[in-house]
Structures are given as structure tokens and as C-alpha cells.
Design a protein around this motif. Sequence first.
Motif, short mmCIF file in Angstrom:
data_model
loop_
_atom_site.label_atom_id
_atom_site.label_comp_id
_atom_site.label_asym_id
_atom_site.label_seq_id
_atom_site.Cartn_x
_atom_site.Cartn_y
_atom_site.Cartn_z
N UNK A 191 5.57 1.12 -0.08
CA UNK A 191 5.57 2.36 0.73
C UNK A 191 4.94 3.46 -0.10
N UNK A 192 3.74 3.83 0.26
CA UNK A 192 2.97 4.80 -0.52
C UNK A 192 2.55 5.98 0.35
N UNK A 193 3.52 6.67 0.93
CA UNK A 193 3.25 7.89 1.66
C UNK A 193 2.96 7.72 3.13
N UNK A 194 3.15 6.51 3.67
CA UNK A 194 2.84 6.30 5.07
C UNK A 194 4.00 6.66 5.99
N UNK A 195 5.22 6.31 5.63
CA UNK A 195 6.36 6.48 6.54
C UNK A 195 7.34 7.56 6.10
N UNK A 196 7.30 7.96 4.87
CA UNK A 196 8.15 9.03 4.37
C UNK A 196 7.36 9.89 3.41
N UNK A 197 7.68 11.13 3.34
CA UNK A 197 7.22 12.01 2.27
C UNK A 197 8.44 12.78 1.77
N UNK A 251 1.29 14.50 -3.64
CA UNK A 251 0.72 13.74 -4.75
C UNK A 251 -0.22 12.65 -4.23
N UNK A 252 -0.99 12.06 -5.13
CA UNK A 252 -1.99 11.06 -4.76
C UNK A 252 -1.32 9.69 -4.66
N UNK A 253 -0.79 9.40 -3.48
CA UNK A 253 -0.10 8.12 -3.29
C UNK A 253 -1.07 6.94 -3.33
N UNK A 254 -2.30 7.18 -2.93
CA UNK A 254 -3.28 6.09 -2.96
C UNK A 254 -3.48 5.54 -4.37
N UNK A 255 -3.31 6.40 -5.39
CA UNK A 255 -3.48 5.94 -6.78
C UNK A 255 -2.36 5.00 -7.21
N UNK A 256 -1.18 5.14 -6.60
CA UNK A 256 -0.04 4.27 -6.94
C UNK A 256 -0.06 2.96 -6.17
N UNK A 257 -0.78 2.94 -5.06
CA UNK A 257 -0.70 1.79 -4.17
C UNK A 257 -1.07 0.46 -4.82
N UNK A 258 -2.13 0.36 -5.66
CA UNK A 258 -2.44 -0.95 -6.25
C UNK A 258 -1.29 -1.55 -7.06
N UNK A 259 -0.64 -0.75 -7.89
CA UNK A 259 0.49 -1.27 -8.67
C UNK A 259 1.66 -1.62 -7.77
N UNK A 260 1.89 -0.84 -6.73
CA UNK A 260 2.97 -1.15 -5.80
C UNK A 260 2.70 -2.46 -5.08
N UNK A 261 1.44 -2.71 -4.75
CA UNK A 261 1.10 -3.97 -4.09
C UNK A 261 1.29 -5.16 -5.03
#
Length: 369
Positions: free
Chosen positions: A205-211, A162-172
Motif C-alpha cells: 500500500x503506497x498511497x493508493x487507499x490511505x494517506x 511524500x513520494x510514495x512511488x519511490x517506496x513502492x519497489x521495495x514494498x513490492x
Amino acid sequence: MRDPRFQALAAQLAGYSTALRPGDRVLLELTDIPEEMGIALIREARNAGAIPFLRLNQSRLNREMLSGATEEQYGIIGRHRLAEMEDMDAYIEIRGGGNAFELSSVPQENMAAAMKALNPVSQRRIRHTRWCGLRWPSGGMAQQAAMSTEEFEDFYFRTCLMDYAALRPAMRKLAAMMEKAEYVKITGPGTDISFSIKGLPAIPCAGECNLPDGEVFTAPVIDSANGHISFNTPSLFQGIPFDNIRLTLKNGLVVHAEAGDKTGELNAILDTDPGARRLGEFAFGVNPAITRPMRNILFDEKISGSFHLTPGQAYHVADNGNQSRIHWDMVCIQTEAAGGGDIYLDGKLVRRNGLFTLPELAILNPSLS
């Protein structure tokens, strides 16, 4: 014919998760996975200009080794593996195997000896490499998840790719809110607990250390947790299945722990060392595509509408000072269907019944994703 999703996953791991660069030395540790996936991963590492190193395991052989483990034996193994890890810039681990309970009969003292010897390897990997770990889908995992094998494989690749980069702003944004907060309060069925997170970093954590991925974590101030908590998500730790874990904490210490007929096993694990009865992590699960438990922590800790608290070792990037040979993510789902519950930061309601209440976090809610 090779499944094209293998190549896509290898590209995700090498290009996005570990961001391999020319000259990087990357250790690929693979257990019971298709050769085609290993080949795809080696090729993607080389395409990035990295130098791949390979470690192959088999789960049944690992079990046999652990069944007779001694401190001397695993001390030597630990030294060799640490020397190997010290040469690495990146690390990718994919663990397969059809039986999630393969290690259930390994004596607890053997597991403790092996974990003690291998803990420096894990710490070196976490602190000094770009790393990513994931499980490989199997019929056993599908059975645990109450899915057909094909359905589970589709789910697995969908969540990993999935597109984890799209979730990253809200996670930040959620991480920023956590870093500004002093106190967390969590309520729900069988749960009323509060603790401080003052001064500790929050990590999206948006797809960098676990999938698959999708959590925002920090750590409780080590002596601050007070109250009781019930975990409604099945847990599998050291090959032992646990259900309905209940903990009571006083000044950061687990003073009472029960899990039905597994209460003895639960307390034996929590007695591994002094840090095992203190918390090393608190996290929101925020993956909108994962909505129910799989009895697999790499999925379950990311369930949308969940949180987890972790007896044991704190991560160095959100270090509250707790040290332990264990790190056990215990998950509670707070969706309305699971019984509901609230999470407050400094008295402000942030999530109710598993749904974030703030518009800027709405993308993390499954119904709006």
C-alpha cells in the motif's frame, strides 16, 4: 489566503491515489474539514474530467444520531447509502473533528446496529471503487500526538505528500517474499506468536487507499494463529481509548483478551460476532517518516518498525474467509526504543528491532531513508 498544501493534497488524492478519469463518478465524503479543502477537491475532480458528488457530515451530529440508533433507522440509512455507492466509480473520504473521543459514550449496541447496517456500504466501496480515506489534522490530533498544532500540521502534510512511488519497489519485494512464505513467527516482549500465510496474497500500500500510507499486508490462515501477543501502541476504537492490549490465540481464535481497566470493553467488542475473535489481517508498517504513535490508526498502522494484527474482517484482496462487522488494527512497535523484537518468514529473520535486515528493503528503514 488558501494554504497551497490544500491544492497539493487534492491533486495527490485525485491524480495519484484514486487516479480519476474522465466520466468517473466520485463521492466526496467530508466531515468537519475546511471549505477550502473541499473546494480544492471538487475542482481537482473536475479537472480530471470526473463528476464529483458531495456528502457532508458533522461529528457531533453523527454522535447524536448514533446515540439513539435503531436497527430499523440504520437499515433505511444503509439501503440509501448503498444505492448511492453503487453509482460510484471512486470514493474519497476526509474526516475531521477536534474530539477523537466523540463517540466514546455511544452505547455499544447502537454502534453494533449501525455497523451492521452500514457494512454492505463499506464492502461495496472497498470491492468496487477506487478509494482513499484520510483524517484531517486538528488541535485534538496534535494534542494526542504531543505536538504543537503547527508542528503536527507540518508532519501531516509531509507524510501525505511524500513520494510514495519511490517506496513502492521495495514494498513490492517485501510483498513477494511474503507470498512465497508459509509461516510467520513474531517474538518480542510479551509476544511469541506464529501463524501461516500460505497461499494468501500480500498487498503493498503506497498511497493508493490511505494517506498517509506505508504498509504491506496479508491475512493469517484463519485457524493457524497460536501464541500470545502484547500491543504496546495506544489504540482508539469506537471512540474508546485502549492501552496495553494482550491477546492469547489458539488455533486462530482469541481465547483470552485483556486491556487493564478496559478489559470489559475490549471483550464486548470482540464478542460483536464470531469473526471478531479471529484475525483478518497481518501487516508490516513501513513508512520511514512515521516513527512514533499518534493514537490515530491511519498513522499508527504505518509506523516504521511496527506490525499490526487485526481481529475482524479480512480485506477481499487478501481474503482468508473471515467475516465480521469489525476490523481493528492493533499495533506493536518493535524498534529498540520500544522494546525490540523479531519477525521471521519461514525461519528466516526479516526484521530485527524494527529494521529490515535485507539490503533491498533498506529504503523502508527510517535511518536510511
